[in-house]
Design an enzyme around this catalytic site. Structure first.
Site, mmCIF file in Angstrom:
data_model
loop_
_atom_site.group_PDB
_atom_site.id
_atom_site.type_symbol
_atom_site.label_atom_id
_atom_site.label_comp_id
_atom_site.label_asym_id
_atom_site.label_seq_id
_atom_site.Cartn_x
_atom_site.Cartn_y
_atom_site.Cartn_z
ATOM 1 N N LYS A 179 -9.980 55.751 -71.137
ATOM 2 C CA LYS A 179 -10.335 54.648 -71.974
ATOM 3 C C LYS A 179 -11.741 54.714 -72.893
ATOM 4 O O LYS A 179 -12.642 54.628 -71.955
ATOM 5 C CB LYS A 179 -10.437 53.251 -71.368
ATOM 6 N N GLY A 220 -21.567 53.835 -68.077
ATOM 7 C CA GLY A 220 -21.882 52.923 -68.998
ATOM 8 C C GLY A 220 -23.058 52.166 -68.480
ATOM 9 O O GLY A 220 -23.955 52.707 -67.718
ATOM 10 N N SER A 221 -23.255 50.835 -68.886
ATOM 11 C CA SER A 221 -24.330 50.196 -68.454
ATOM 12 C C SER A 221 -24.290 49.596 -66.982
ATOM 13 O O SER A 221 -23.248 49.521 -66.412
ATOM 14 C CB SER A 221 -24.554 48.829 -69.263
ATOM 15 N N GLY A 257 -21.273 48.579 -64.925
ATOM 16 C CA GLY A 257 -20.691 49.256 -63.593
ATOM 17 C C GLY A 257 -20.813 48.419 -62.282
ATOM 18 O O GLY A 257 -19.978 48.738 -61.554
ATOM 19 N N GLU A 306 -21.801 56.319 -63.430
ATOM 20 C CA GLU A 306 -23.128 56.858 -64.183
ATOM 21 C C GLU A 306 -23.487 55.877 -64.919
ATOM 22 O O GLU A 306 -22.753 55.367 -65.916
ATOM 23 C CB GLU A 306 -22.686 57.975 -64.874
ATOM 24 N N CYS A 309 -28.947 57.840 -71.862
ATOM 25 C CA CYS A 309 -29.324 57.320 -70.753
ATOM 26 C C CYS A 309 -30.285 58.023 -70.180
ATOM 27 O O CYS A 309 -31.144 57.399 -69.443
ATOM 28 C CB CYS A 309 -28.061 57.468 -69.835
ATOM 29 N N GLU A 320 -33.983 48.764 -69.835
ATOM 30 C CA GLU A 320 -33.479 49.739 -70.848
ATOM 31 C C GLU A 320 -33.375 49.172 -71.974
ATOM 32 O O GLU A 320 -32.416 48.243 -72.163
ATOM 33 C CB GLU A 320 -32.112 50.381 -70.114
#
Ligand code: NAD
Length: 522
Positions: free
Chosen positions: A198, A251-252, A256, A273, A307, A409
């Site tokens: 996805k 992703g974030s 996650g 990750e 990232c 972030e």
């Protein structure tokens, strides 16, 4: 929360394009069981150009859990045959895939710039990363090493082999829309797994291109399945699907955590990750011009939406003034614009939601944190910028480690400079965030370089280079809130997509009880 925002962003992007000409817009489909099919819902969402949101790139299936179920069934049907296909044969198809990616590199890069915004040389790099990953990992088809080891009994043999995990769900972000899917897909396939993939809702085309290339390479039906749609529907259906034994997510950190909780509930393997807040330390003996080049590339490449972006610059007080003034001078020369224009240095950010978030942080930096805005800080929305999501490259100076802009972030073209008076202090500032992805030091002193290398608690570390620039044959990932202990890339990724099986062969012809029967020294 994060998903709700994403869905709203999508809706608002759609609203901005209501007046656009729609007749010629290409319709894309899911790829399930080797066939291109519409979603069960029949609904679509639009993929828009962030440099000009009147440009509708395509319409993609707004899939539901029904589509995920179909894709999982297809992956299940294909699994037995694929896992019994010898790994060197699987790898041959992947080498062919690598050739197709090379042949289409320019077209895929152009598509990616159009849907994601980053400049052409960077989207070329994204496709190249997929190529490198494909060739490197396909080589594992003739290795996938296990090991043998002595057994503690005579006439007994012990060894360990890798086995595929089974059906894998791959969920990916928009900032590296071909590289990151390939980092999961290729090792999953070489290990003998089948997958449901996805892509992020903002960048389905680049992942579609990768899957088309898989089809062209002759990867059998059902081995790779593509389902497009929103995270809170398709992504959630995947993370909760009992047949998907593994979810590999990038992703974030917020999403996650949701993914990890869902996987924990059903004992699924989960590799994560996630976010970063990466620091470059600049010591007083550094080559300042080199450090500035690295800082600018690390902070503003991909419009800061990496990232590994260099979002904190921790600079020794002895060179601080010089560094900040040269940095600002350099940043002011960066040309913001459409990534398809070769003169552009910094493209747009991904969508309206990102503009709101980044501008929110700029306000926080100025008002709540009280850092000094050294340059940038504005949204660009006139003339050529009127229909895109452009923000000036922004530098905050004189920041302190506890400020929100130095802790959270931002994921945009914003970096923060913090003064320091020693290496120890710089290391403590660099480590004092919840993330642990990448860090760097600029120094001419080998002792300082090694001290920093030892003490910075990150998964990646650079000396006299920026925080970005990972290569596919080294493990990639981070500590703390950046990851959960897994590493992608390198051979380490094989530990995500395969499981160890320990095998004992007793050829003594009698019962030998480990830990009980004591063997006399011969
Ligand atoms: P995101 O978390 O919003 O989305 C990532 C993916 O998760 C998308 O495909 C999304 O649709 C899906 N998703 C959303 N909600 C979900 C849910 N409830 N269940 C399952 N899936 C769901 O992240 P993003 O905005 O696409 O990407 C930016 C983030 O990714 C940043 O934090 C960045 O640091 C991080 N990132 C990390 C790495 C790394 O390797 N560490 C690499 C690139 C990006």
């Amino acid at each position: 929360m994060a998903q709700a925002k994403k869905a709203v962003a999508k809706t608002s992007r759609k609203q901005t394009t209501r007046s656009a000409v729609r007749s010629a817009v290409k319709i894309y489909q899911n790829y399930i069981g080797g066939k291109w099919v519409p979603s069960e819902s029949g609904e679509m969402f639009e993929d828009l150009n962030p440099a000009d949101n009147r440009d509708i790139i395509g319409r993609f299936p707004l899939s539901t859990s029904d589509d995920v179920n179909r894709a999982v069934n297809a992956a299940q049907e294909a699994f037995d045959r694929w896992r019994h296909t010898p790994a060197p044969r699987r790898a041959e198809l992947l080498f062919r895939l690598g050739e197709i990616l090379i042949a289409n590199k320019d077209r895929f890069a152009a598509d990616m710039t159009r849907e994601m915004g980053k400049v052409l040389k960077e989207t070329g790099g994204d496709v190249q990363e997929a190529i490198d990953c494909t060739y490197y990992t396909a080589g594992e088809g003739r290795r996938l090493h296990g090991f043998t080891t002595p057994a503690e009994m005579p006439d007994k043999f012990a060894m360990c082999v890798r086995q595929p995990v089974g059906l894998c769900g791959l969920i990916t972000p928009w900032n590296f829309p071909m590289a990151i899917p390939s980092w999961k897909l290729i090792p999953a396939l070489v290990c003998g797994n089948t997958v449901v993939l996805k892509p992020a809702e903002d960048t389905p085309l680049s992942t579609y291109n990768l899957v088309m290339a898989c089809e062209e390479a002759g990867i059998p039906p059902g081995v790779v399945n593509l389902v497009t749609g929103y995270g809170e529907t398709v992504g959630a259906a995947m993370t909760n699907h009992p047949a998907l034994r593994l979810i590999a997510f990038t992703g974030s950190t917020e999403t996650g955590r949701i993914v990890a909780s869902a996987c924990a509930e059903r004992n699924a393997i989960c590799s994560l990750e996630m976010g970063g807040k990466n620091a470059i330390i600049v010591m007083d003996d550094a080559d300042i011009d080199l450090a500035i080049e690295g800082a600018v590339w690390g902070a503003f490449g991909t419009s800061g939406q990496r990232c590994t972006a260099s979002s904190r610059l921790i600079v020794h007080k002895r060179v601080y003034k010089q560094f900040v003034s040269k940095l600002v001078e350099h940043v002011k020369t960066l040309r913001v614009g459409n990534g398809a224009d070769p003169k552009t240095d910094v493209g747009p950010v991904i969508n309206a939601d990102a503009v709101e978030k980044i501008m929110g942080y700029i306000q926080i930096g100025r008002n709540e944190d009280g850092a000094r805005l050294a340059c940038g800080g504005k949204r660009l929305s006139r003339g050529d910028y009127a229909h895109g999501y452009f923000i000036e490259p922004t530098v905050f100076a004189d920041a302190t480690a506890d400020m929100r802009i130095a802790q959270e972030e931002i994921f945009g073209p914003v970096t923060t400079v913090l003064p320091t008076n020693s290496l120890e202090d710089a290391i403590s500032i660099a480590n004092g965030v919840r993330y642990g992805l990448s860090a760097a030091i600029y120094t001419q002193n080998v002792n300082r370089a090694f001290r920093a290398m030892n003490e910075l608690y990150t998964g990646i570390f650079y000396v006299n280079a920026s925080t970005i620039g990972a290569e596919v044959h080294l493990p990639f990932g981070g500590t703390k809130a950046t990851g959960n202990g897994h590493r992608e890339a390198g051979t380490q990724v094989l530990d995500i997509f395969s499981e160890w099986k320990s095998i004992y062969v007793d050829f003594s012809g009698k019962l030998q009880r480990a830990q009980i029967d004591m063997i006399e020294t011969l």
